[in-house]
Design a protein around this motif. Structure first.
Motif, PDB file in Angstrom:
ATOM      1  N   VAL A  79       0.815  -1.219   0.000  1.00 32.02           N
ATOM      2  CA  VAL A  79       0.000   0.000   0.000  1.00 32.02           C
ATOM      3  C   VAL A  79       0.844   1.263   0.000  1.00 32.02           C
ATOM      4  N   THR A  80       2.121   1.150   0.329  1.00 31.71           N
ATOM      5  CA  THR A  80       3.021   2.298   0.241  1.00 31.71           C
ATOM      6  C   THR A  80       4.465   1.843   0.100  1.00 31.71           C
ATOM      7  N   THR A  81       5.229   2.598  -0.657  1.00 36.89           N
ATOM      8  CA  THR A  81       6.655   2.317  -0.822  1.00 36.89           C
ATOM      9  C   THR A  81       7.470   3.339  -0.048  1.00 36.89           C
ATOM     10  N   ALA A  82       6.904   3.852   1.012  1.00 35.92           N
ATOM     11  CA  ALA A  82       7.560   4.888   1.811  1.00 35.92           C
ATOM     12  C   ALA A  82       8.943   4.454   2.250  1.00 35.92           C
ATOM     13  N   THR A  83       9.828   5.429   2.319  1.00 40.12           N
ATOM     14  CA  THR A  83      11.196   5.151   2.739  1.00 40.12           C
ATOM     15  C   THR A  83      11.428   5.569   4.186  1.00 40.12           C
ATOM     16  N   HIS A  84      10.363   5.943   4.890  1.00 36.94           N
ATOM     17  CA  HIS A  84      10.479   6.382   6.274  1.00 36.94           C
ATOM     18  C   HIS A  84      10.566   5.192   7.224  1.00 36.94           C
ATOM     19  N   ASP A  85      11.164   5.426   8.378  1.00 36.79           N
ATOM     20  CA  ASP A  85      11.130   4.457   9.461  1.00 36.79           C
ATOM     21  C   ASP A  85       9.659   4.232   9.812  1.00 36.79           C
ATOM     22  N   ARG A  86       9.262   3.005  10.068  1.00 39.98           N
ATOM     23  CA  ARG A  86       7.843   2.719  10.305  1.00 39.98           C
ATOM     24  C   ARG A  86       7.320   3.224  11.640  1.00 39.98           C
ATOM     25  N   ASN A  87       8.173   3.472  12.609  1.00 44.32           N
ATOM     26  CA  ASN A  87       7.715   3.884  13.939  1.00 44.32           C
ATOM     27  C   ASN A  87       6.927   5.191  13.969  1.00 44.32           C
ATOM     28  N   PRO A  88       7.285   6.219  13.203  1.00 47.71           N
ATOM     29  CA  PRO A  88       6.505   7.462  13.260  1.00 47.71           C
ATOM     30  C   PRO A  88       5.344   7.515  12.263  1.00 47.71           C
ATOM     31  N   ILE A  89       5.007   6.395  11.631  1.00 50.04           N
ATOM     32  CA  ILE A  89       3.931   6.382  10.647  1.00 50.04           C
ATOM     33  C   ILE A  89       2.621   5.976  11.313  1.00 50.04           C
ATOM     34  N   ARG A  90       1.570   6.727  10.996  1.00 50.36           N
ATOM     35  CA  ARG A  90       0.230   6.413  11.485  1.00 50.36           C
ATOM     36  C   ARG A  90      -0.707   6.398  10.284  1.00 50.36           C
ATOM     37  N   PHE A  91      -1.677   5.517  10.312  1.00 46.46           N
ATOM     38  CA  PHE A  91      -2.693   5.464   9.270  1.00 46.46           C
ATOM     39  C   PHE A  91      -4.043   5.775   9.895  1.00 46.46           C
ATOM     40  N   ALA A  92      -4.759   6.740   9.322  1.00 49.63           N
ATOM     41  CA  ALA A  92      -6.094   7.126   9.780  1.00 49.63           C
ATOM     42  C   ALA A  92      -6.742   7.963   8.692  1.00 49.63           C
ATOM     43  N   ASP A  93      -8.063   7.986   8.659  1.00 49.54           N
ATOM     44  CA  ASP A  93      -8.788   8.776   7.656  1.00 49.54           C
ATOM     45  C   ASP A  93      -8.811  10.227   8.102  1.00 49.54           C
ATOM     46  N   ASN A  94      -8.011  11.054   7.483  1.00 52.26           N
ATOM     47  CA  ASN A  94      -7.892  12.456   7.868  1.00 52.26           C
ATOM     48  C   ASN A  94      -8.971  13.341   7.245  1.00 52.26           C
ATOM     49  N   ASP A  95      -9.450  12.984   6.058  1.00 50.08           N
ATOM     50  CA  ASP A  95     -10.355  13.878   5.331  1.00 50.08           C
ATOM     51  C   ASP A  95     -11.784  13.366   5.193  1.00 50.08           C
TER      52      ASP A  95
END
Length: 102
Positions: free
Chosen positions: A13-29
């Motif tokens: 669902v994402t190819t993000a290159t960020h460390d996973r610890n600061p990532i959150r998934f939620a419906d913002n809009d």
């Protein structure tokens, strides 16, 4: 079991290159798609709106930029949930006090 709801594998669902610890998934809009929140060490948040994620043939992720100036000194204390019932994620700064989260 036939007729029992289950999980459907949709792939990455994402190819993000960020460390996973600061990532959150939620419906913002409030569009019923889970958005990608990157919480920085000081609690500031950058948003990537879900327009289909990395699923083949989708609209991808729309970079919005910073959506919160942050009140947390530690990204691990930042969470998102719909506390107000408006179908949009709220910024939650979770602090422990006497064993309770406030």
């Amino acid at each position: 079991m036939a007729g029992t709801p289950g999980w459907t594998h949709i792939g990455r669902v994402t190819t993000a290159t960020h460390d996973r610890n600061p990532i959150r998934f939620a419906d913002n809009d409030g569009d019923n798609r889970t958005d990608y929140h990157l919480v920085k060490p000081d609690g500031k948040v950058d948003l990537y709106r879900n327009r289909g994620g990395d699923v083949v043939g989708s609209g991808g992720w729309e970079a919005v930029g910073q959506i919160a100036t942050g009140v947390a000194e530690d990204h691990s204390r930042v969470q998102f949930a719909d506390f107000t019932g408006d179908q949009r994620a709220d910024y939650i700064h979770a602090v422990t006090e006497g064993g309770s989260v406030i």
